[in-house]
Design a protein around this motif. Structure first.
Motif, PDB file in Angstrom:
ATOM      1  N   THR A 279      -4.108   2.628   7.186  1.00  0.00           N
ATOM      2  CA  THR A 279      -2.730   3.116   7.303  1.00  0.00           C
ATOM      3  C   THR A 279      -2.159   3.439   5.933  1.00  0.00           C
ATOM      4  N   ALA A 280      -2.336   2.539   4.979  1.00  0.00           N
ATOM      5  CA  ALA A 280      -1.785   2.740   3.642  1.00  0.00           C
ATOM      6  C   ALA A 280      -2.369   3.972   2.969  1.00  0.00           C
ATOM      7  N   VAL A 281      -3.693   4.152   3.050  1.00  0.00           N
ATOM      8  CA  VAL A 281      -4.307   5.281   2.355  1.00  0.00           C
ATOM      9  C   VAL A 281      -4.052   6.602   3.078  1.00  0.00           C
ATOM     10  N   THR A 282      -3.558   6.539   4.308  1.00  0.00           N
ATOM     11  CA  THR A 282      -3.126   7.745   5.003  1.00  0.00           C
ATOM     12  C   THR A 282      -1.674   8.082   4.668  1.00  0.00           C
ATOM     13  N   LEU A 283      -0.830   7.049   4.661  1.00  0.00           N
ATOM     14  CA  LEU A 283       0.598   7.232   4.393  1.00  0.00           C
ATOM     15  C   LEU A 283       0.866   7.805   3.005  1.00  0.00           C
ATOM     16  N   ILE A 284       0.199   7.262   2.011  1.00  0.00           N
ATOM     17  CA  ILE A 284       0.561   7.571   0.626  1.00  0.00           C
ATOM     18  C   ILE A 284       0.358   9.047   0.279  1.00  0.00           C
ATOM     19  N   PRO A 285      -0.769   9.688   0.598  1.00  0.00           N
ATOM     20  CA  PRO A 285      -0.877  11.124   0.306  1.00  0.00           C
ATOM     21  C   PRO A 285       0.136  11.968   1.072  1.00  0.00           C
ATOM     22  N   ALA A 286       0.562  11.508   2.248  1.00  0.00           N
ATOM     23  CA  ALA A 286       1.540  12.268   3.027  1.00  0.00           C
ATOM     24  C   ALA A 286       2.951  12.137   2.454  1.00  0.00           C
ATOM     25  N   MET A 287       3.276  10.977   1.915  1.00  0.00           N
ATOM     26  CA  MET A 287       4.632  10.733   1.397  1.00  0.00           C
ATOM     27  C   MET A 287       4.808  11.168  -0.054  1.00  0.00           C
ATOM     28  N   ALA A 288       3.747  11.091  -0.833  1.00  0.00           N
ATOM     29  CA  ALA A 288       3.852  11.298  -2.279  1.00  0.00           C
ATOM     30  C   ALA A 288       4.477  12.629  -2.693  1.00  0.00           C
ATOM     31  N   PRO A 289       4.147  13.756  -2.048  1.00  0.00           N
ATOM     32  CA  PRO A 289       4.726  15.024  -2.509  1.00  0.00           C
ATOM     33  C   PRO A 289       6.255  15.089  -2.412  1.00  0.00           C
ATOM     34  N   GLU A 290       6.863  14.353  -1.487  1.00  0.00           N
ATOM     35  CA  GLU A 290       8.316  14.412  -1.303  1.00  0.00           C
ATOM     36  C   GLU A 290       9.033  13.218  -1.915  1.00  0.00           C
ATOM     37  N   ALA A 291       8.384  12.074  -1.972  1.00  0.00           N
ATOM     38  CA  ALA A 291       9.011  10.890  -2.553  1.00  0.00           C
ATOM     39  C   ALA A 291       9.091  11.020  -4.069  1.00  0.00           C
ATOM     40  N   ALA A 292      10.011  10.248  -4.684  1.00  0.00           N
ATOM     41  CA  ALA A 292      10.082  10.235  -6.144  1.00  0.00           C
ATOM     42  C   ALA A 292       8.815   9.622  -6.727  1.00  0.00           C
ATOM     43  N   HIS A 293       8.344   8.559  -6.106  1.00  0.00           N
ATOM     44  CA  HIS A 293       7.106   7.908  -6.532  1.00  0.00           C
ATOM     45  C   HIS A 293       6.691   6.952  -5.428  1.00  0.00           C
ATOM     46  N   VAL A 294       5.366   6.832  -5.224  1.00  0.00           N
ATOM     47  CA  VAL A 294       4.849   5.910  -4.211  1.00  0.00           C
ATOM     48  C   VAL A 294       3.860   4.959  -4.876  1.00  0.00           C
ATOM     49  N   THR A 295       4.040   3.667  -4.610  1.00  0.00           N
ATOM     50  CA  THR A 295       3.146   2.652  -5.157  1.00  0.00           C
ATOM     51  C   THR A 295       2.457   1.916  -4.022  1.00  0.00           C
ATOM     52  N   MET A 296       1.142   1.828  -4.088  1.00  0.00           N
ATOM     53  CA  MET A 296       0.410   0.993  -3.148  1.00  0.00           C
ATOM     54  C   MET A 296       0.203  -0.366  -3.786  1.00  0.00           C
ATOM     55  N   LEU A 297       0.780  -1.402  -3.182  1.00  0.00           N
ATOM     56  CA  LEU A 297       0.649  -2.763  -3.673  1.00  0.00           C
ATOM     57  C   LEU A 297      -0.382  -3.486  -2.816  1.00  0.00           C
ATOM     58  N   GLN A 298      -1.470  -3.878  -3.436  1.00  0.00           N
ATOM     59  CA  GLN A 298      -2.559  -4.533  -2.702  1.00  0.00           C
ATOM     60  C   GLN A 298      -2.910  -5.867  -3.341  1.00  0.00           C
ATOM     61  N   ARG A 299      -3.289  -6.820  -2.486  1.00  0.00           N
ATOM     62  CA  ARG A 299      -3.797  -8.086  -3.009  1.00  0.00           C
ATOM     63  C   ARG A 299      -5.226  -7.926  -3.492  1.00  0.00           C
ATOM     64  N   SER A 300      -5.995  -7.108  -2.779  1.00  0.00           N
ATOM     65  CA  SER A 300      -7.401  -6.893  -3.132  1.00  0.00           C
ATOM     66  C   SER A 300      -7.790  -5.478  -2.721  1.00  0.00           C
ATOM     67  N   PRO A 301      -8.787  -4.897  -3.375  1.00  0.00           N
ATOM     68  CA  PRO A 301      -9.171  -3.508  -3.113  1.00  0.00           C
ATOM     69  C   PRO A 301      -9.884  -3.326  -1.776  1.00  0.00           C
ATOM     70  N   THR A 302      -9.955  -2.062  -1.369  1.00  0.00           N
ATOM     71  CA  THR A 302     -10.681  -1.641  -0.176  1.00  0.00           C
ATOM     72  C   THR A 302     -11.630  -0.507  -0.569  1.00  0.00           C
ATOM     73  N   TYR A 303     -12.774  -0.440   0.090  1.00  0.00           N
ATOM     74  CA  TYR A 303     -13.694   0.673  -0.168  1.00  0.00           C
ATOM     75  C   TYR A 303     -13.147   1.951   0.472  1.00  0.00           C
ATOM     76  N   LEU A 304     -13.088   3.011  -0.332  1.00  0.00           N
ATOM     77  CA  LEU A 304     -12.607   4.310   0.130  1.00  0.00           C
ATOM     78  C   LEU A 304     -13.736   5.320   0.013  1.00  0.00           C
ATOM     79  N   PHE A 305     -13.860   6.166   1.035  1.00  0.00           N
ATOM     80  CA  PHE A 305     -14.961   7.127   1.051  1.00  0.00           C
ATOM     81  C   PHE A 305     -14.424   8.531   1.312  1.00  0.00           C
ATOM     82  N   PRO A 306     -14.503   9.422   0.318  1.00  0.00           N
ATOM     83  CA  PRO A 306     -14.054  10.807   0.541  1.00  0.00           C
ATOM     84  C   PRO A 306     -14.934  11.511   1.568  1.00  0.00           C
ATOM     85  N   TYR A 307     -14.297  12.316   2.417  1.00  0.00           N
ATOM     86  CA  TYR A 307     -15.003  13.002   3.496  1.00  0.00           C
ATOM     87  C   TYR A 307     -14.370  14.378   3.664  1.00  0.00           C
TER      88      TYR A 307
END
Length: 499
Positions: free
Chosen positions: A190-218
């Motif tokens: 959810t977080a990695v989907t939300l952030i690219p969608a919100m970032a162009p219009e928001a002033a700034h978007v920060t993802m705050l995580q306790r620990s990383p997640t593996y991300l795979f470009p497709y």
């Protein structure tokens, strides 16, 4: 809706999302005269794809395996937006004659199976009124998480925050984040989907995580998909793309599990390719666990990395000390200023949509039962539960399940059976978790989900290819008990005497 047991259905399907629509099609495909009803708690078709309406919501597996094999997806992109999927489901239900069988705004609260009649009595709330129906077979297509609540930890000082706190599961239609500072708590799909969608219009978007997640470009699309759609009939093209994508997805999963160190290096190199030189990849994108110990998140065309590279988004790996009136104070001493905080903190898992099941009045406790071929429970008659894969498209297993249930019902009708249930034979299997992931939402579920065994048919495999091959030699009678209700047997004997 007919109240007070005035009508009995052959099958009652609960849920009008992907699983429920597929179930209706497969049941009638195998049993054309079947009398069925779908009840849906929401006001319209869609399930997950009607519930989640946050910016950018999309499938996190490819749409050609997520869509139905019997109704080809017409688009060309690998993944689809949430509204496109919901529209596809709505159109499918109408085009295939399923829509008239659906009753919306109808909640199932409880269901009891009576062994003297071999019928389920199902308690409903329809338009605020209590009603009941009876059915010979109960098929729950309710998913595995709560729709009325997401997982939401309490944060110290959140009442002091003067901005807005939003959970993605209940996204306000009028939320305006244009020019706002947004903090998204969480690092999952959810977080990695939300952030690219919100970032162009928001002033700034920060993802705050306790620990990383593996991300795979497709990729959003690929040449083979376009070529197949251009050169082959629509159904053939869909089949070719679907099986190709299934094999690729399963191949990636098996590679990650078999070669965790090599897959770590591959995923890290992909991150380095998209992110700016000198970016601290190992702090923000190097999980402590191996790939696919938790779900791998897909990012189309690396869009999440792109927003970080251009400065519109940021990743902070830290823990929350407390909320302040203007943001979030972290354990490190840093304060993240925020106008909006999005708590993308996960799902709250629950079996059977929270419906209270019982047999002759005795409660069915999911955690005390083994899953049979991942869709029935030992010693629970005339019952099935549709649940998909966690490492591949949901629909790949859902469709196998619907076809298996359709075959079971066809066998019962042909042989005159009124009751069927799987029964453990021999020593009880060694048990393990139904879902083989150590994600937080899985570990929080405790005993709320059924158990999986260590031998067939009590294994809950997470391999779409092996399951598809196994389905071709499926034995509907394996470790199953069939019988006819005593009342029906007496009627048959009486008929024989008078004949």
């Amino acid at each position: 809706m007919t109240p007070d047991n005035a009508e009995t259905y052959d099958v009652l399907i609960v849920g009008a999302g992907l699983s429920g629509i597929d179930a209706a099609y497969r049941l009638r495909e195998r049993n054309p005269e079947l009398k069925y009803l779908i009840v849906e708690n929401r006001e319209r078709i869609g399930g997950t794809w009607d519930l989640f309406r946050y910016p950018g919501v999309r499938s996190d597996s490819d749409i050609f395996t997520l869509s139905f094999p019997w109704n080809p997806w017409r688009g060309t992109k690998t993944m689809a937006r949430g509204d496109e999927i919901r529209e596809y489901l709505e159109t499918t239900a109408r085009d295939f004659g399923i829509y008239p069988h659906i009753r919306f705004a109808t909640q199932v609260t409880a269901a009891d199976f009576a062994t003297d009649t071999d019928l389920w009595t199902v308690d409903l709330l329809a338009d605020g009124q209590a009603r009941t129906v009876t059915t010979r077979f109960l098929y729950l297509c309710t998913g595995y998480y709560r729709y009325d609540a997401g997982y939401r930890p309490d944060f110290a000082g959140e009442d002091d925050f003067t901005g807005q706190i939003v959970h993605p599961q209940f996204w306000p239609e009028d939320l305006d984040y244009t020019g706002k500072r947004v903090v998204v708590i969480g690092s999952g799909a959810t977080a990695v989907t939300l952030i690219p969608a919100m970032a162009p219009e928001a002033a700034h978007v920060t993802m705050l995580q306790r620990s990383p997640t593996y991300l795979f470009p497709y990729p959003w699309s690929d040449p083979m998909t376009r070529l197949a759609q251009r050169c082959l009939p629509r159904q053939w093209a869909h089949d070719v793309i679907r099986y190709r994508n299934m094999v690729v997805t399963m191949g990636l999963f098996l590679f990650c599990r078999r070669f965790p160190n090599a897959s770590r290096r591959l995923i890290r190199r992909l991150a380095l390719h998209y992110l700016p030189d000198g970016y601290d990849v190992d702090t923000h994108f190097k999980p402590a666990y191996a790939p696919w110990d938790q779900r791998l998140c897909i990012i189309p065309e690396g869009d999440f990395y792109t927003e970080i590279a251009n400065g519109d988004a940021e990743v902070v790996t830290d823990t929350i000390e407390r909320f302040t009136p203007t943001g979030v104070a972290l354990t490190s001493g840093r304060v993240l200023d925020a106008d909006i905080v999005v708590t993308a903190t996960g799902l709250d898992l629950i079996a059977f949509g929270g419906i209270e099941l019982s047999v002759d009045g005795e409660a069915v406790v999911p955690g005390e039962h083994f899953g049979y071929r991942a869709y029935m429970l030992n010693d629970v008659p005339n019952f099935a539960w549709s649940v998909g894969y966690t490492n591949a498209s949901w629909t790949l297993r859902v469709d196998l399940t619907s076809k298996a249930v359709a075959d079971l019902i066809a066998h019962m009708r042909a042989q005159g059976y009124t009751r069927a249930y799987p029964a453990l034979s021999g020593p009880e299997p060694a048990s393990h978790a139904f879902f083989e992931l150590n994600s937080g939402y899985i570990e929080r579920s405790g005993g709320r989900l059924p158990k999986a065994g260590d031998r067939a048919p009590w294994q809950v495999r997470h391999n779409a290819i092996i399951d598809a091959l196994d389905a071709r030699r499926y034995d509907v009678t394996e470790e199953m008990v069939f019988s006819t209700t005593p009342a029906d047997a007496e009627m048959e004997n009486d008929h024989d005497i008078h004949a």
